[in-house]
Design an enzyme around this catalytic site. Structure first.
Site, mmCIF file in Angstrom:
data_model
loop_
_atom_site.group_PDB
_atom_site.id
_atom_site.type_symbol
_atom_site.label_atom_id
_atom_site.label_comp_id
_atom_site.label_asym_id
_atom_site.label_seq_id
_atom_site.Cartn_x
_atom_site.Cartn_y
_atom_site.Cartn_z
ATOM 1 N N SER A 4 0.957 -1.255 0.201
ATOM 2 C CA SER A 4 0.058 0.026 -0.108
ATOM 3 C C SER A 4 0.865 1.046 0.148
ATOM 4 C CB SER A 4 -0.976 0.027 1.005
ATOM 5 O OG SER A 4 -1.750 1.236 1.368
ATOM 6 N N TYR A 20 -1.949 -1.661 10.444
ATOM 7 C CA TYR A 20 -1.989 -1.742 9.147
ATOM 8 C C TYR A 20 -0.788 -1.238 8.316
ATOM 9 C CZ TYR A 20 -3.724 -1.399 4.163
ATOM 10 O OH TYR A 20 -3.859 -1.546 2.715
HETATM 11 N N1 LIG Z 1 -8.580 -0.368 -0.989
HETATM 12 C C1 LIG Z 1 -7.505 0.159 -1.074
HETATM 13 O O1 LIG Z 1 -7.721 1.439 -1.046
HETATM 14 C C2 LIG Z 1 -6.166 -0.302 -0.628
HETATM 15 C C3 LIG Z 1 -5.265 0.579 -0.813
HETATM 16 C C4 LIG Z 1 -3.861 0.161 -0.537
HETATM 17 C C5 LIG Z 1 -3.819 -1.207 -0.516
HETATM 18 N N2 LIG Z 1 -4.770 -1.905 -0.650
HETATM 19 C C6 LIG Z 1 -4.331 -3.394 -0.340
HETATM 20 O O2 LIG Z 1 -4.952 -4.172 -1.671
HETATM 21 C C7 LIG Z 1 -4.999 -5.644 -1.045
HETATM 22 C C8 LIG Z 1 -6.853 -5.815 -1.250
HETATM 23 O O3 LIG Z 1 -7.575 -4.947 -0.809
HETATM 24 P P1 LIG Z 1 -9.189 -4.559 -1.031
HETATM 25 O O4 LIG Z 1 -9.493 -3.182 -0.964
HETATM 26 O O5 LIG Z 1 -9.374 -5.338 -2.464
HETATM 27 O O6 LIG Z 1 -9.649 -5.457 0.302
HETATM 28 P P2 LIG Z 1 -11.289 -6.428 0.338
HETATM 29 O O7 LIG Z 1 -11.348 -6.213 1.919
HETATM 30 O O8 LIG Z 1 -12.184 -5.656 -0.397
HETATM 31 O O9 LIG Z 1 -10.665 -7.460 -0.258
HETATM 32 C C9 LIG Z 1 -9.592 -8.306 0.453
HETATM 33 C C10 LIG Z 1 -9.677 -9.855 -0.057
HETATM 34 O O10 LIG Z 1 -8.868 -10.672 0.687
HETATM 35 C C11 LIG Z 1 -9.800 -11.761 1.369
HETATM 36 N N3 LIG Z 1 -9.221 -12.322 2.603
HETATM 37 C C12 LIG Z 1 -9.070 -11.763 3.796
HETATM 38 N N4 LIG Z 1 -8.296 -12.392 4.529
HETATM 39 C C13 LIG Z 1 -8.021 -13.522 3.743
HETATM 40 C C14 LIG Z 1 -7.004 -14.660 4.444
HETATM 41 N N5 LIG Z 1 -6.719 -14.760 5.473
HETATM 42 N N6 LIG Z 1 -6.947 -15.651 3.492
HETATM 43 C C15 LIG Z 1 -7.476 -15.229 2.068
HETATM 44 N N7 LIG Z 1 -7.990 -14.624 1.646
HETATM 45 C C16 LIG Z 1 -8.226 -13.217 2.466
HETATM 46 C C17 LIG Z 1 -11.164 -11.379 1.532
HETATM 47 O O11 LIG Z 1 -11.956 -12.350 1.604
HETATM 48 C C18 LIG Z 1 -11.255 -10.470 0.487
HETATM 49 O O12 LIG Z 1 -11.821 -11.248 -0.489
HETATM 50 C C19 LIG Z 1 -4.967 -5.551 0.289
HETATM 51 O O13 LIG Z 1 -3.701 -6.072 0.485
HETATM 52 C C20 LIG Z 1 -5.027 -4.046 0.778
HETATM 53 O O14 LIG Z 1 -4.078 -3.825 1.761
HETATM 54 C C21 LIG Z 1 -5.980 -1.742 -0.703
#
Ligand SMILES: NC(=O)c1ccc[n+]([C@@H]2O[C@H](COP(=O)([O-])OP(=O)(O)OC[C@H]3O[C@@H](n4cnc5c(N)ncnc54)[C@H](O)[C@@H]3O)[C@@H](O)[C@H]2O)c1
Length: 278
Positions: free
Chosen positions: A150, A169
């Site tokens: 991130s 986080y």
């Molecule tokens: N949304 C944002 O603005 C943002 C910004 C920077 C980084 N990220 C990163 O991108 C990645 C995806 O984020 P997102 O926004 O799609 O989140 P989200 O919560 O929408 O999706 C996360 C997915 O991971 C799965 N998951 C959670 N725990 C798990 C586990 N123990 N084993 C397997 N699967 C698991 C969930 O079921 C879900 O489908 C993450 O690593 C997040 O930190 C997101």
């Protein structure tokens, strides 16, 4: 008309964790569009099946192999299934991530559970995912490992509107970048590259929870919806003036997985509309 890069990953197989929704789903759709067969590995079986079904419906090749990345054996089993059913793994995307433990959005400060949860999924989960594919990649003397960190892993600024309460986080995401550096050095001799993509601001279920927590922690935000708080963040921070989409992250992953990126390893690539620049 077919996308000009539609054949970019033809013949490749990708294993993607947390691909049942949000960014992971976007990555899976783009890699499939570029010709890769994709293994959808989410902790949710129904969401893994649903995304795999969507890709197959569109004419792509996909397999659902649910796993919990906090459990090394669970990810290893899912990766083995992918190798058996799809023949190999060329690309592993460690995308599964969490913002905090259950009830995080209702707390005004993090607790022990948030440290355990973010470290279990966002750090140990990356290690388990790499461990699940490294023996296979070493044997083939090729592979691409792409970790999703991130922009918050580079600096605690730029993620929320007021004082940080998503500290666990942010620290876990910094660890993801350092893990990428260390593993890239270790895996270089085996022709396995290891890179990170650092997404900016995306409206996914994760950001919904961040915005809810912002509202809990900051009285000046009371009365606003989580989506309004998200939009305020985007407006305040992003030079390009817009949020990113899961597909934007997928395109960066596709590049790092492609032949064009064969000399790139140990790097962290921001995909954030310019909201932080280092
Ligand atoms: N949304 C944002 O603005 C943002 C910004 C920077 C980084 N990220 C990163 O991108 C990645 C995806 O984020 P997102 O926004 O799609 O989140 P989200 O919560 O929408 O999706 C996360 C997915 O991971 C799965 N998951 C959670 N725990 C798990 C586990 N123990 N084993 C397997 N699967 C698991 C969930 O079921 C879900 O489908 C993450 O690593 C997040 O930190 C997101």
């Amino acid at each position: 008309m077919a996308h000009p890069l539609s054949g970019q990953l033809t013949g490749k197989v990708a294993f993607i964790t947390g691909a049942g929704r949000g960014i992971g789903r976007g990555i899976a759709l783009i890699l499939a569009e570029r010709g890769a067969a994709v293994c959808i590995s989410d902790i949710s079986s129904s969401e893994s099946e649903s995304v795999a079904g969507e890709i197959k419906q569109a004419g792509g090749k996909a397999l659902a192999a649910p796993s919990d990345v906090t459990d090394a054996a669970s990810v290893a089993n899912a990766a083995q299934l992918a190798i058996r059913r799809l023949g190999k793994i060329d690309i592993a995307v460690a995308n599964a991530g969490v913002i905090g433990a259950k009830g995080f959005e209702n707390r005004d400060r993090y607790n022990e559970d948030d440290w355990d949860m973010t470290y279990g999924v966002n750090v140990r989960g990356l290690v388990h995912t790499a461990d699940a594919v490294i023996p296979h990649m070493k044997e083939r003397r090729q592979g691409r490992i792409i970790n999703i960190s991130s922009q918050g892993g580079r600096t605690p600024r730029g993620v929320r509107l007021v004082a940080n309460t998503i500290t666990p986080y942010l620290v876990s995401k910094a660890a993801a970048i350092q893990w990428t550096h260390a593993l890239a050095i270790e895996m270089g001799p085996y022709n396995i590259s290891v890179n990170t993509v650092c997404p900016g601001l995306l409206w996914t279920p994760m950001f919904d929870r961040i915005a809810q927590q912002n509202i809990t922690a900051d009285p000046s935000l009371r009365g606003k919806t989580p989506h309004e708080v998200f939009e305020m963040s985007v407006k305040a921070r992003v030079p390009l003036g817009r949020a990113q989409t899961p597909e934007d992250i997928g395109r960066a992953v596709a590049f790092l997985a492609s032949d064009d990126a064969s000399e790139i390893t140990g790097q962290a690539l921001n995909v954030n509309g310019g909201s932080i620049m280092s």
